[in-house]
Design a protein around this motif. Structure first.
Motif, PDB file in Angstrom:
ATOM      1  N   GLU A 152       0.867  -1.320  -0.096  1.00 43.60           N
ATOM      2  CA  GLU A 152      -0.008  -0.291   0.155  1.00 43.60           C
ATOM      3  C   GLU A 152       0.939   1.233  -0.059  1.00 43.60           C
ATOM      4  OE1 GLU A 152      -2.980  -0.277   3.216  1.00 43.60           O
ATOM      5  OE2 GLU A 152      -2.629  -2.471   3.025  1.00 43.60           O
ATOM      6  N   GLU A 153       0.416   2.431  -0.626  1.00 44.93           N
ATOM      7  CA  GLU A 153       1.118   3.421  -0.499  1.00 44.93           C
ATOM      8  C   GLU A 153       1.681   3.880   0.783  1.00 44.93           C
ATOM      9  OE1 GLU A 153       2.179   5.198  -3.407  1.00 44.93           O
ATOM     10  OE2 GLU A 153       3.445   6.664  -1.923  1.00 44.93           O
ATOM     11  N   PRO A 154       3.026   3.936   1.053  1.00 41.20           N
ATOM     12  CA  PRO A 154       3.573   4.537   2.174  1.00 41.20           C
ATOM     13  C   PRO A 154       3.416   5.881   2.616  1.00 41.20           C
ATOM     14  CG  PRO A 154       5.299   4.263   0.765  1.00 41.20           C
ATOM     15  CD  PRO A 154       4.032   3.860   0.155  1.00 41.20           C
ATOM     16  N   SER A 155       3.620   6.122   3.836  1.00 42.62           N
ATOM     17  CA  SER A 155       3.080   7.828   3.931  1.00 42.62           C
ATOM     18  C   SER A 155       4.492   8.663   3.571  1.00 42.62           C
ATOM     19  CB  SER A 155       2.797   7.899   5.519  1.00 42.62           C
ATOM     20  OG  SER A 155       4.070   7.706   6.274  1.00 42.62           O
ATOM     21  N   PRO A 156       4.101   9.788   3.303  1.00 41.57           N
ATOM     22  CA  PRO A 156       5.262  10.718   2.972  1.00 41.57           C
ATOM     23  C   PRO A 156       6.717  10.395   3.964  1.00 41.57           C
ATOM     24  CG  PRO A 156       3.337  11.972   3.077  1.00 41.57           C
ATOM     25  CD  PRO A 156       3.017  10.648   3.486  1.00 41.57           C
TER      26      PRO A 156
ATOM     27  N   ARG B 157      -7.087   6.690  16.026  1.00 43.73           N
ATOM     28  CA  ARG B 157      -6.677   6.027  14.590  1.00 43.73           C
ATOM     29  C   ARG B 157      -6.859   7.334  13.602  1.00 43.73           C
ATOM     30  NH1 ARG B 157      -9.015   5.788  10.543  1.00 43.73           N
ATOM     31  NH2 ARG B 157     -10.764   4.528  11.638  1.00 43.73           N
ATOM     32  N   ALA B 158      -8.179   7.651  13.552  1.00 45.43           N
ATOM     33  CA  ALA B 158      -8.557   8.704  12.352  1.00 45.43           C
ATOM     34  C   ALA B 158      -7.773  10.158  12.692  1.00 45.43           C
ATOM     35  CB  ALA B 158      -9.956   8.788  12.506  1.00 45.43           C
ATOM     36  N   TYR B 159      -7.672  10.266  13.882  1.00 45.19           N
ATOM     37  CA  TYR B 159      -6.969  11.666  14.136  1.00 45.19           C
ATOM     38  C   TYR B 159      -5.366  11.545  13.418  1.00 45.19           C
ATOM     39  CZ  TYR B 159      -4.874  15.687  17.330  1.00 45.19           C
ATOM     40  OH  TYR B 159      -4.218  16.489  17.555  1.00 45.19           O
ATOM     41  N   ILE B 160      -4.839  10.439  13.749  1.00 43.66           N
ATOM     42  CA  ILE B 160      -3.537  10.421  13.282  1.00 43.66           C
ATOM     43  C   ILE B 160      -3.315  10.194  11.647  1.00 43.66           C
ATOM     44  CG2 ILE B 160      -1.275   8.840  13.247  1.00 43.66           C
ATOM     45  CD1 ILE B 160      -2.173   7.880  16.122  1.00 43.66           C
ATOM     46  N   GLU B 161      -4.366   9.441  11.192  1.00 41.00           N
ATOM     47  CA  GLU B 161      -4.332   8.931   9.922  1.00 41.00           C
ATOM     48  C   GLU B 161      -4.712  10.366   8.998  1.00 41.00           C
ATOM     49  OE1 GLU B 161      -6.554   5.478   8.670  1.00 41.00           O
ATOM     50  OE2 GLU B 161      -6.673   6.132   6.743  1.00 41.00           O
ATOM     51  N   HIS B 162      -5.551  11.304   9.471  1.00 39.91           N
ATOM     52  CA  HIS B 162      -5.887  12.420   8.738  1.00 39.91           C
ATOM     53  C   HIS B 162      -5.078  13.721   9.186  1.00 39.91           C
ATOM     54  CE1 HIS B 162      -8.960  10.038   6.941  1.00 39.91           C
ATOM     55  NE2 HIS B 162      -9.477   9.485   8.165  1.00 39.91           N
TER      56      HIS B 162
ATOM     57  N   LEU C 119      -2.505   8.387  24.653  1.00 35.56           N
ATOM     58  CA  LEU C 119      -2.902   7.516  23.699  1.00 35.56           C
ATOM     59  C   LEU C 119      -2.438   7.425  22.174  1.00 35.56           C
ATOM     60  CD1 LEU C 119      -4.763   4.668  22.756  1.00 35.56           C
ATOM     61  CD2 LEU C 119      -6.716   6.452  22.820  1.00 35.56           C
ATOM     62  N   VAL C 120      -2.690   8.641  21.763  1.00 33.93           N
ATOM     63  CA  VAL C 120      -2.223   9.040  20.288  1.00 33.93           C
ATOM     64  C   VAL C 120      -0.922   8.739  19.993  1.00 33.93           C
ATOM     65  CG1 VAL C 120      -1.985  10.805  18.498  1.00 33.93           C
ATOM     66  CG2 VAL C 120      -4.028  10.899  19.756  1.00 33.93           C
ATOM     67  N   GLU C 121      -0.059   9.195  20.997  1.00 34.21           N
ATOM     68  CA  GLU C 121       1.385   8.724  20.839  1.00 34.21           C
ATOM     69  C   GLU C 121       1.727   7.212  20.749  1.00 34.21           C
ATOM     70  OE1 GLU C 121       3.550  11.062  23.603  1.00 34.21           O
ATOM     71  OE2 GLU C 121       5.331  10.636  22.454  1.00 34.21           O
ATOM     72  N   LEU C 122       1.105   6.483  21.579  1.00 35.55           N
ATOM     73  CA  LEU C 122       1.103   5.186  21.709  1.00 35.55           C
ATOM     74  C   LEU C 122       0.831   4.535  20.160  1.00 35.55           C
ATOM     75  CD1 LEU C 122       1.263   2.791  23.920  1.00 35.55           C
ATOM     76  CD2 LEU C 122      -1.063   2.776  23.615  1.00 35.55           C
ATOM     77  N   LEU C 123      -0.130   5.155  19.722  1.00 36.24           N
ATOM     78  CA  LEU C 123      -0.711   4.592  18.236  1.00 36.24           C
ATOM     79  C   LEU C 123       0.212   4.956  17.581  1.00 36.24           C
ATOM     80  CD1 LEU C 123      -4.460   4.790  18.590  1.00 36.24           C
ATOM     81  CD2 LEU C 123      -2.831   2.634  19.104  1.00 36.24           C
ATOM     82  N   GLY C 124       1.457   5.673  17.530  1.00 38.35           N
ATOM     83  CA  GLY C 124       2.379   6.114  16.345  1.00 38.35           C
ATOM     84  C   GLY C 124       2.008   7.589  15.941  1.00 38.35           C
ATOM     85  N   GLY C 125       1.368   8.453  16.502  1.00 35.85           N
ATOM     86  CA  GLY C 125       0.987   9.695  16.379  1.00 35.85           C
ATOM     87  C   GLY C 125       1.816  10.808  17.133  1.00 35.85           C
ATOM     88  N   PRO C 126       1.718  11.959  16.912  1.00 36.85           N
ATOM     89  CA  PRO C 126       2.381  12.948  17.616  1.00 36.85           C
ATOM     90  C   PRO C 126       1.856  13.117  18.965  1.00 36.85           C
ATOM     91  CG  PRO C 126       0.825  13.896  16.166  1.00 36.85           C
ATOM     92  CD  PRO C 126       0.656  12.760  15.903  1.00 36.85           C
TER      93      PRO C 126
END
Ligand code: AMP
Length: 537
Positions: free
Chosen positions: A161-165, A204-209, A406-413
């Motif tokens: 799948e297309e990787p992120s920038p 998840r959506a917060y990070i994805e978008h 939580l957001v950081e735990l899921l790989g977000g900022p």
């Protein structure tokens, strides 16, 4: 001959039928209205996500994740799908002998030689982790050991799948080429779960978008079904419904927590939920909570022989959950345990004190409950629960709290967050048990037409009344007058509009209020005006 079978809804699920569904819609509509006055916008999430998302955020040790999720497996292993795809696409470029795995100890997914150039290929779904960057380093080292200096080699990562920038940047920085596969019907092997709650999906959506780049705090609400394989009982279902809200952003100001709680109570008042009680607590942060948990564990070990098997097990797995125990024989022991409020760090103590000041400022009544720890791993600092009347032992209508990591735990900022979920099933049950069940507009007008010649007029008037927003029942077949009015009564219509041949000829119709049999004769204009003004009252 096939056996006749009656199908029934699965245990723990149920149908919500009219007129109850109208009450549900009204409740959800009111929640939307209240939340929007506080600046929240709706997020519509998928009902299923990767199982790992829930395991990581809710916690693998929790009952929800370890016992209650509905999960299933899908797809084929990504590596073999990608390998097949890549080889078939590039088959013409090399002979079979060119394919080999040279790194026997640290085997990459594929190694291909074309003339002088060796291509080391790794197959990935869409991301690189720390492991992948370590692996790149290892390949380079082994390559340097196996091949003479100057042998051309390249590292290629093939993504499904297309990787992120971000991933593209990382690859570039490490001198890795990227190819993105386009496999028809591609489905990765993954475990999927019906969502047991929605906060993980929101994060998840917060990070994805990339919502962290949005101005101010991000305020989202949701409504929909959740799924947990629990033992069904009154107020506890396997498919149940929640309405919830989340605030995500850079600030953890106690005013945010207080505003969220104020909004909750405004909603509960608006929908007539009687005798609600708000309980609040602070369960500390990653600085002070682990120390308290250790202290609690030590104290619990001392009294372990007086506790039941569930609590005994939790001493090791999740000692905070012992505080949730409802067993009468454990209550005196629990009351004597050390309390988190005496072990909060300065920052958490101050946060909690400010929250309580803010609640007073807003006139939000609350009670402190030091035993309120909540079952999910992701909570930090503020936790709360609302109970309501008429629900028996399952009396919690709402639970929530702060989840800063939580957001950081899921790989977000790094992001702060707070939210709650209202159990709609229980909220509705409590409203129905109370004295404030709202009277919702049902069927307004039943059109009793008689004589084939009156039918076109009846159809036209029905359309006009419906255009005014009134609920109208137009019988599809002609009926005897008495039967027709009887049906109007049974359907709970407020009015019967009588259209006979005389009425059509004179252009005036008889409107009968069914509650008291009062009759009025009105022409079409007056009728529309009268019923429309009725609708607004
Ligand atoms: P939780 O997500 O566990 O914090 O639950 C939040 C709220 O959802 C609870 O206070 C209940 O009102 C409701 N709830 C949780 N589980 C169920 C269930 N199995 N059936 C009905 N309502 C539930």
């Amino acid at each position: 001959m096939s056996e006749k079978r009656q199908f029934r809804a699965i245990k723990g699920t149920r149908d919500i039928l009219p007129p109850d569904s109208a009450l549900w819609n009204w409740f959800e509509r009111t929640a939307r209205e209240v939340f929007e006055t506080y600046g929240f916008g709706e997020i519509r999430l998928p009902t299923f996500e990767e199982t790992d998302l829930f395991a990581k955020s809710i916690g693998a040790e929790t009952d929800i994740v370890s016992k209650e999720m509905f999960t299933w497996e899908e797809g084929a292993p990504v590596t073999s799908q990608l390998q097949k795809w890549w080889i078939s696409k590039h088959l013409g470029e090399f002979s079979k002998a060119d394919r080999e795995a040279v790194f026997s100890d640290q085997r990459p997914d594929l190694v291909v030689r074309r003339g002088q150039t060796t291509t080391v290929i790794e197959f990935k779904r869409r991301t690189l982790s720390q492991d992948s960057t370590d692996q790149i380093r290892r390949y380079r080292k082994i390559f340097a050991e196996h091949f003479p200096v100057g042998t051309p080699a390249r590292l290629l990562f093939v993504f499904a799948e297309e990787p992120s920038p971000f991933v593209r940047q990382l690859a570039e920085a490490n001198d890795v080429e990227i190819e993105v596969a386009d496999i028809p019907g591609y489905e990765p092997r993954q475990s999927i779960a019906l969502r047991p709650e929605a906060t993980a999906g929101v994060a998840r959506a917060y990070i994805e978008h990339g919502m962290h780049t949005l101005p101010g705090n991000v305020k989202l609400y949701y409504a929909g079904p959740m799924f947990r394989r629990e033992r069904p009982q009154k107020g506890r279902y396997r498919q149940f419904y929640q309405v919830g809200a989340e605030v995500l952003g850079q600030s953890d100001a106690p005013a945010i927590d207080a505003e969220v709680l104020e909004m909750l109570l405004v909603l509960f008042r608006r929908v007539g939920l009687a005798n609600t009680k708000l309980y609040v607590n602070s369960i500390g942060c990653k600085e002070c909570r682990p120390k308290y948990v250790e202290l609690l564990r030590e104290e619990l070990r001392k009294v372990s022989d007086k506790l039941g098997p569930d609590s005994q097990r939790r001493i090791e797995t999740n000692p905070l959950r012992v505080l949730d125990s409802k067993l009468p024989e454990e209550q005196a022991i629990i009351e004597a345990l050390p309390r988190i409020s005496d072990h909060l760090c300065d920052a958490c103590r101050e946060h909690f004190a400010k929250l309580k000041d803010e609640l007073k400022l807003r006139g939000v009544a609350y009670e402190e409950n030091w035993r309120l720890v909540r079952g999910l791993d992701y909570y930090t600092r503020t936790t709360f629960e609302v109970t309501a009347a008429g629900l028996g032992s399952q009396n919690a209508v709402c639970g929530g709290g702060r989840y800063d990591g939580l957001v950081e735990l899921l790989g977000g900022p790094p992001t702060k967050g707070i939210g709650f979920a209202i159990g709609t099933d229980r909220a509705i049950l409590s409203i129905q048990e109370g004295a404030n069940v709202p009277k919702l507009p049902g069927l307004a007008v039943y059109i009793a037409w008689m004589g084939a010649k009156t039918y076109p007029t009846a159809v036209a008037i029905a359309r006009k009344l419906r255009d005014c927003g009134l609920g109208v029942e137009l019988p599809p077949e002609e009926m005897k007058f008495k039967k027709s009015l009887g049906l109007a009564d049974k359907l709970g219509a407020r009015y019967a509009l009588i259209i006979g041949e005389d009425e059509v000829a004179s252009g005036t119709y008889t409107l009968k209020r069914l509650a008291n049999a009062e009759q009025t004769k009105l022409n079409e204009n007056d009728l529309l005006e009268y019923l429309e003004s009725e609708r607004r009252t």
